[in-house]
Motif scaffolding. Structure first.
Motif, PDB file in Angstrom:
ATOM      1  N   ALA A  58     -62.206  50.752 -20.880  1.00  0.00           N
ATOM      2  CA  ALA A  58     -63.545  50.147 -20.909  1.00  0.00           C
ATOM      3  C   ALA A  58     -63.935  49.773 -22.343  1.00  0.00           C
ATOM      4  N   LEU A  59     -63.618  50.617 -23.292  1.00  0.00           N
ATOM      5  CA  LEU A  59     -63.944  50.331 -24.694  1.00  0.00           C
ATOM      6  C   LEU A  59     -63.119  49.162 -25.227  1.00  0.00           C
ATOM      7  N   LEU A  60     -61.854  49.091 -24.859  1.00  0.00           N
ATOM      8  CA  LEU A  60     -61.013  47.973 -25.296  1.00  0.00           C
ATOM      9  C   LEU A  60     -61.544  46.654 -24.731  1.00  0.00           C
ATOM     10  N   VAL A  61     -61.890  46.651 -23.458  1.00  0.00           N
ATOM     11  CA  VAL A  61     -62.420  45.435 -22.817  1.00  0.00           C
ATOM     12  C   VAL A  61     -63.734  45.013 -23.471  1.00  0.00           C
ATOM     13  N   ALA A  62     -64.502  45.989 -23.951  1.00  0.00           N
ATOM     14  CA  ALA A  62     -65.778  45.700 -24.608  1.00  0.00           C
ATOM     15  C   ALA A  62     -65.602  45.261 -26.061  1.00  0.00           C
ATOM     16  N   GLY A  63     -64.349  45.193 -26.526  1.00  0.00           N
ATOM     17  CA  GLY A  63     -64.104  44.777 -27.911  1.00  0.00           C
ATOM     18  C   GLY A  63     -64.339  45.885 -28.912  1.00  0.00           C
ATOM     19  N   ALA A  68     -62.055  53.228 -28.811  1.00  0.00           N
ATOM     20  CA  ALA A  68     -60.971  53.605 -27.895  1.00  0.00           C
ATOM     21  C   ALA A  68     -59.989  54.524 -28.615  1.00  0.00           C
ATOM     22  N   HIS A  69     -59.727  54.226 -29.881  1.00  0.00           N
ATOM     23  CA  HIS A  69     -58.837  55.070 -30.684  1.00  0.00           C
ATOM     24  C   HIS A  69     -59.371  56.500 -30.754  1.00  0.00           C
ATOM     25  N   GLU A  70     -60.688  56.656 -30.875  1.00  0.00           N
ATOM     26  CA  GLU A  70     -61.267  57.997 -30.936  1.00  0.00           C
ATOM     27  C   GLU A  70     -61.094  58.748 -29.616  1.00  0.00           C
ATOM     28  N   VAL A  71     -61.172  58.026 -28.504  1.00  0.00           N
ATOM     29  CA  VAL A  71     -60.952  58.650 -27.191  1.00  0.00           C
ATOM     30  C   VAL A  71     -59.501  59.127 -27.082  1.00  0.00           C
ATOM     31  N   PHE A  72     -58.559  58.262 -27.490  1.00  0.00           N
ATOM     32  CA  PHE A  72     -57.151  58.661 -27.472  1.00  0.00           C
ATOM     33  C   PHE A  72     -56.894  59.818 -28.433  1.00  0.00           C
ATOM     34  N   GLU A  73     -57.588  59.813 -29.554  1.00  0.00           N
ATOM     35  CA  GLU A  73     -57.412  60.882 -30.538  1.00  0.00           C
ATOM     36  C   GLU A  73     -57.840  62.228 -29.963  1.00  0.00           C
ATOM     37  N   ASP A  74     -58.908  62.245 -29.174  1.00  0.00           N
ATOM     38  CA  ASP A  74     -59.321  63.494 -28.524  1.00  0.00           C
ATOM     39  C   ASP A  74     -58.202  64.028 -27.630  1.00  0.00           C
ATOM     40  N   ALA A  75     -57.567  63.135 -26.853  1.00  0.00           N
ATOM     41  CA  ALA A  75     -56.469  63.559 -25.969  1.00  0.00           C
ATOM     42  C   ALA A  75     -55.281  64.041 -26.784  1.00  0.00           C
ATOM     43  N   TRP A  76     -55.006  63.362 -27.876  1.00  0.00           N
ATOM     44  CA  TRP A  76     -53.887  63.733 -28.748  1.00  0.00           C
ATOM     45  C   TRP A  76     -54.108  65.130 -29.315  1.00  0.00           C
ATOM     46  N   GLY A  89     -49.538  57.785 -30.174  1.00  0.00           N
ATOM     47  CA  GLY A  89     -49.053  56.408 -30.160  1.00  0.00           C
ATOM     48  C   GLY A  89     -50.098  55.447 -29.605  1.00  0.00           C
ATOM     49  N   LEU A  90     -50.789  55.847 -28.549  1.00  0.00           N
ATOM     50  CA  LEU A  90     -51.837  55.001 -27.977  1.00  0.00           C
ATOM     51  C   LEU A  90     -53.000  54.851 -28.957  1.00  0.00           C
ATOM     52  N   ALA A  91     -53.342  55.929 -29.667  1.00  0.00           N
ATOM     53  CA  ALA A  91     -54.398  55.842 -30.686  1.00  0.00           C
ATOM     54  C   ALA A  91     -53.988  54.875 -31.791  1.00  0.00           C
ATOM     55  N   GLN A  92     -52.715  54.902 -32.174  1.00  0.00           N
ATOM     56  CA  GLN A  92     -52.231  53.981 -33.206  1.00  0.00           C
ATOM     57  C   GLN A  92     -52.302  52.530 -32.731  1.00  0.00           C
ATOM     58  N   LEU A  93     -52.027  52.289 -31.455  1.00  0.00           N
ATOM     59  CA  LEU A  93     -52.155  50.926 -30.933  1.00  0.00           C
ATOM     60  C   LEU A  93     -53.602  50.451 -31.044  1.00  0.00           C
ATOM     61  N   ALA A  94     -54.542  51.321 -30.663  1.00  0.00           N
ATOM     62  CA  ALA A  94     -55.960  50.933 -30.702  1.00  0.00           C
ATOM     63  C   ALA A  94     -56.433  50.715 -32.136  1.00  0.00           C
TER      64      ALA A  94
END
Length: 168
Positions: A58-63, A68-76, A89-94
């Motif tokens: 949702a964050l990526l679609v919203a620009g 989004a990176h922060e959300v992935f960072e929490d999971a990491w 890796g997903l956080a790095q993509l974002a």
């Protein structure tokens, strides 16, 4: 102002850890205090993997790839050890998309490639290309193609227009 004075003026949370309370724009750039920013992602949130993917998408679609990176960072940081490389890796993509959108083409391309490599390495080690509905081969392809285009064109990208589709 001395270094000690600068340190004392920093924003701190209740535990004394440095926090930047300045508002941020959609790409995570700090704005002046009192400025109008976008809502910040709360840090340290424990989410189920599927919630992480849905919120990041949702964050990526919203620009808002920085968020989004922060959300992935929490999971990491909070996920099981065997999945940390995937989420990192997903956080790095974002954040690579964030830098590319900010006009940092060198840093953006580098992070997109680093993230693609991490995701691909994790996938190879797991033998699983769609954990939590994630299209890992598609994300690796997207990141490498975007990195090449960012380097070639040397111009900021539209984060909404370049947002990846995380799943099928």
């Amino acid at each position: 102002m001395t270094n000690a004075g600068a340190s004392e003026a920093r924003d701190r949370d209740e535990a004394g850890r440095a926090r930047n309370a300045r508002p941020r724009d959609g790409l995570g750039r700090p704005l002046p205090y009192g400025g109008e920013g976008v809502p910040r992602q709360p840090e340290g949130v424990l989410r189920a993997p599927e919630e992480t993917v849905a919120e990041a998408q949702a964050l990526l679609v919203a620009g808002r790839p920085f968020h989004a990176h922060e959300v992935f960072e929490d999971a990491w940081k909070s996920g099981p050890e065997e999945e940390r490389a995937l989420w990192r890796g997903l956080a790095q993509l974002a954040v690579g998309l964030t830098h590319a959108a900010r006009g940092n083409t060198v840093g953006g391309a580098r992070l997109l490639r680093r993230g693609a490599g991490a995701v691909e390495e994790w996938e190879t080690g797991q033998g699983e290309d769609r954990p939590y509905g994630l299209d890992l081969p598609g994300l690796v392809r997207w990141a490498r193609e975007l990195a090449a285009r960012v380097e070639r064109d040397s111009a900021p990208v539209d984060p909404r227009g370049e947002a990846p589709r995380l799943g099928p």
